[in-house]
Design a protein around this motif. Sequence first.
Motif, mmCIF file in Angstrom:
data_model
loop_
_atom_site.group_PDB
_atom_site.id
_atom_site.type_symbol
_atom_site.label_atom_id
_atom_site.label_comp_id
_atom_site.label_asym_id
_atom_site.label_seq_id
_atom_site.Cartn_x
_atom_site.Cartn_y
_atom_site.Cartn_z
ATOM 1 N N CYS A 66 0.850 -1.194 0.000
ATOM 2 C CA CYS A 66 0.000 0.000 0.000
ATOM 3 C C CYS A 66 0.889 1.249 0.000
ATOM 4 O O CYS A 66 1.873 1.329 0.741
ATOM 5 C CB CYS A 66 -0.887 -0.025 1.229
ATOM 6 S SG CYS A 66 -1.784 1.494 1.542
ATOM 7 N N CYS A 69 0.375 2.878 3.831
ATOM 8 C CA CYS A 69 0.813 2.222 5.072
ATOM 9 C C CYS A 69 1.881 1.140 4.823
ATOM 10 O O CYS A 69 2.401 0.572 5.777
ATOM 11 C CB CYS A 69 -0.387 1.624 5.805
ATOM 12 S SG CYS A 69 -1.088 0.177 5.005
ATOM 13 N N HIS A 131 -5.116 1.248 0.379
ATOM 14 C CA HIS A 131 -6.301 0.654 0.979
ATOM 15 C C HIS A 131 -7.440 1.668 0.948
ATOM 16 O O HIS A 131 -7.203 2.870 0.861
ATOM 17 C CB HIS A 131 -6.019 0.276 2.445
ATOM 18 C CG HIS A 131 -5.071 -0.873 2.607
ATOM 19 N ND1 HIS A 131 -3.763 -0.705 2.987
ATOM 20 C CD2 HIS A 131 -5.260 -2.207 2.439
ATOM 21 C CE1 HIS A 131 -3.173 -1.907 3.048
ATOM 22 N NE2 HIS A 131 -4.053 -2.823 2.722
ATOM 23 N N CYS A 136 -6.312 0.997 6.283
ATOM 24 C CA CYS A 136 -4.864 0.851 6.376
ATOM 25 C C CYS A 136 -4.491 0.209 7.707
ATOM 26 O O CYS A 136 -5.231 0.281 8.677
ATOM 27 C CB CYS A 136 -4.179 2.201 6.223
ATOM 28 S SG CYS A 136 -3.912 2.633 4.494
ATOM 29 N N ASP A 137 -3.354 -0.455 7.709
ATOM 30 C CA ASP A 137 -2.869 -1.149 8.897
ATOM 31 C C ASP A 137 -2.530 -0.121 9.980
ATOM 32 O O ASP A 137 -1.613 0.687 9.803
ATOM 33 C CB ASP A 137 -1.621 -1.941 8.494
ATOM 34 C CG ASP A 137 -1.125 -2.830 9.625
ATOM 35 O OD1 ASP A 137 -1.273 -2.430 10.807
ATOM 36 O OD2 ASP A 137 -0.592 -3.905 9.328
HETATM 37 ZN ZN LIG Z 1 -2.735 0.950 3.512
#
Ligand SMILES: [Zn+2]
Length: 149
Positions: A66, A69, A131, A136-137
Motif C-alpha cells: 500500500c 501504510c 487501501h 490501512c494497517d
Molecule cells: Zn494501507
Amino acid sequence: MNCKIDIKGIAPGEHRYDFHIDRSLFEVYENDTVSEADIEASALLVKGAGCFRLTLEITGTVTVACDRCLADLDIPVEVEQSFVVRFPGGAEEDEDVAEDEIMMGQDASELDLSQVIYDYVCTSLPIRKVHEDGKCDPEMMEKMKDILK
Ligand SMILES: [Zn+2]
C-alpha cells in the motif's frame, strides 16, 4: 513460467489454454512492485483461414505494498482482450481498433503469452495503490508517523 502455445501444425478451429500465473512471472521481469500473484489466464485461440485470433481473459489477485501504510494490499485483476496474431509477411487486414496485435517472429512456432499477460496485468493496476479509507494497517500507520516525525 510456461505460457507458450505451440501453434505449428495446429488444427483449424478453437483451442483453449489455461495458465496459472504466480509471482515467478513478475520475478522474470524484475518487477518488485508485485510481491504475490494468484492469476488465472485463459486463452482462446481460433485458427481461421490464414489468421489466428486470440482472446485472453486474465482474472485473479496481485499483492502490492500500500502506498500509504506499506502493508500488503490485494488488488483484483480482471482483463479481457482480443488480439489478432500476425506473422511476418502476412496479409494486412482491415484495421479493427477493438483488437490489439501480437506479432510473431520469423519462423516462430510458439506463441509465448508471458510478455502479453505481464503487460496487461501491469497496465491494469491503478497508479495509486492504497487501501480504502480507514482500512490501512493501524500499526504500520503508527510506525510511519514515528518515521515521519
Ligand atoms: Zn494501507
